[in-house]
Design a protein around this motif. Structure first.
Motif, PDB file in Angstrom:
ATOM      1  N   VAL A   1       0.937  -1.355   0.141  1.00 38.08           N
ATOM      2  CA  VAL A   1       0.104  -0.056  -0.005  1.00 38.08           C
ATOM      3  C   VAL A   1       0.705   1.354   0.052  1.00 38.08           C
ATOM      4  N   LEU A   2       1.981   1.201   0.758  1.00 40.97           N
ATOM      5  CA  LEU A   2       2.867   2.481   0.759  1.00 40.97           C
ATOM      6  C   LEU A   2       3.478   2.874  -0.607  1.00 40.97           C
TER       7      LEU A   2
ATOM      8  N   HIS B   1      -0.077   9.879  -5.876  1.00 39.19           N
ATOM      9  CA  HIS B   1      -1.130  10.951  -5.199  1.00 39.19           C
ATOM     10  C   HIS B   1      -0.291  11.904  -4.565  1.00 39.19           C
ATOM     11  N   GLY B   2       0.852  12.065  -5.064  1.00 36.85           N
ATOM     12  CA  GLY B   2       1.577  13.044  -4.246  1.00 36.85           C
ATOM     13  C   GLY B   2       1.869  13.154  -2.801  1.00 36.85           C
TER      14      GLY B   2
ATOM     15  N   ILE C   1       3.584  10.298   7.208  1.00 34.51           N
ATOM     16  CA  ILE C   1       3.259  10.527   5.704  1.00 34.51           C
ATOM     17  C   ILE C   1       3.174  11.843   5.431  1.00 34.51           C
ATOM     18  N   ARG C   2       3.495  12.423   4.449  1.00 28.86           N
ATOM     19  CA  ARG C   2       3.304  13.690   4.020  1.00 28.86           C
ATOM     20  C   ARG C   2       2.526  13.759   2.331  1.00 28.86           C
ATOM     21  N   PHE C   3       1.613  14.530   2.262  1.00 21.90           N
ATOM     22  CA  PHE C   3       0.955  14.711   1.177  1.00 21.90           C
ATOM     23  C   PHE C   3       1.165  16.150   0.567  1.00 21.90           C
TER      24      PHE C   3
ATOM     25  N   SER D   1      -7.430  10.966  -2.869  1.00 19.56           N
ATOM     26  CA  SER D   1      -7.205  10.201  -3.973  1.00 19.56           C
ATOM     27  C   SER D   1      -6.719   8.835  -3.731  1.00 19.56           C
ATOM     28  N   PHE D   2      -5.668   8.917  -2.664  1.00 15.57           N
ATOM     29  CA  PHE D   2      -5.008   7.721  -2.419  1.00 15.57           C
ATOM     30  C   PHE D   2      -6.102   7.029  -1.723  1.00 15.57           C
ATOM     31  N   LEU D   3      -6.906   7.270  -0.788  1.00 16.52           N
ATOM     32  CA  LEU D   3      -7.958   6.744   0.011  1.00 16.52           C
ATOM     33  C   LEU D   3      -8.857   5.919  -1.060  1.00 16.52           C
TER      34      LEU D   3
END
Length: 92
Positions: free
Chosen positions: A26-27, A33-34, A53-55, A63-65
């Motif tokens: 998953v990671l 997704h930035g 984690i940084r977005f 969008s990741f979810l």
């Protein structure tokens, strides 16, 4: 504005290795997704993981979810899926 998160991941009892493999997979999706994994730590028992984690933006987390690949991985692991608590944090 960036989004900084701390994820506390509890592996399902008896399924720690499957949970770690799931997290590994998953990671790898974060970059799509930035997002970026800044740090990953595990407690000494191997049952709990902490991830920083940084977005680049909140939309990246959204969008990741919603990523279909993430959903497939979650479905495939079934009851061995880890339980995750996510905290939005800020640097002091």
């Amino acid at each position: 504005m960036t989004l900084l998160l701390v994820a506390v991941v509890e592996m399902a009892a008896g399924h720690e290795e499957a949970g770690r493999r799931y997290e590994d997979d998953v990671l790898t999706l974060l970059g799509r997704h930035g997002g970026a994994l800044e740090r990953r730590m595990r407690d000494t028992t191997g049952g709990t993981e902490v991830q920083v984690i940084r977005f680049a933006a909140r939309s990246g987390l959204d969008s990741f979810l919603a990523d279909p690949r993430r959903a497939q991985l979650r479905s495939a692991i079934g009851e061995a899926a880890p339980a995750t608590r996510v905290l939005e944090v800020r640097d002091l």
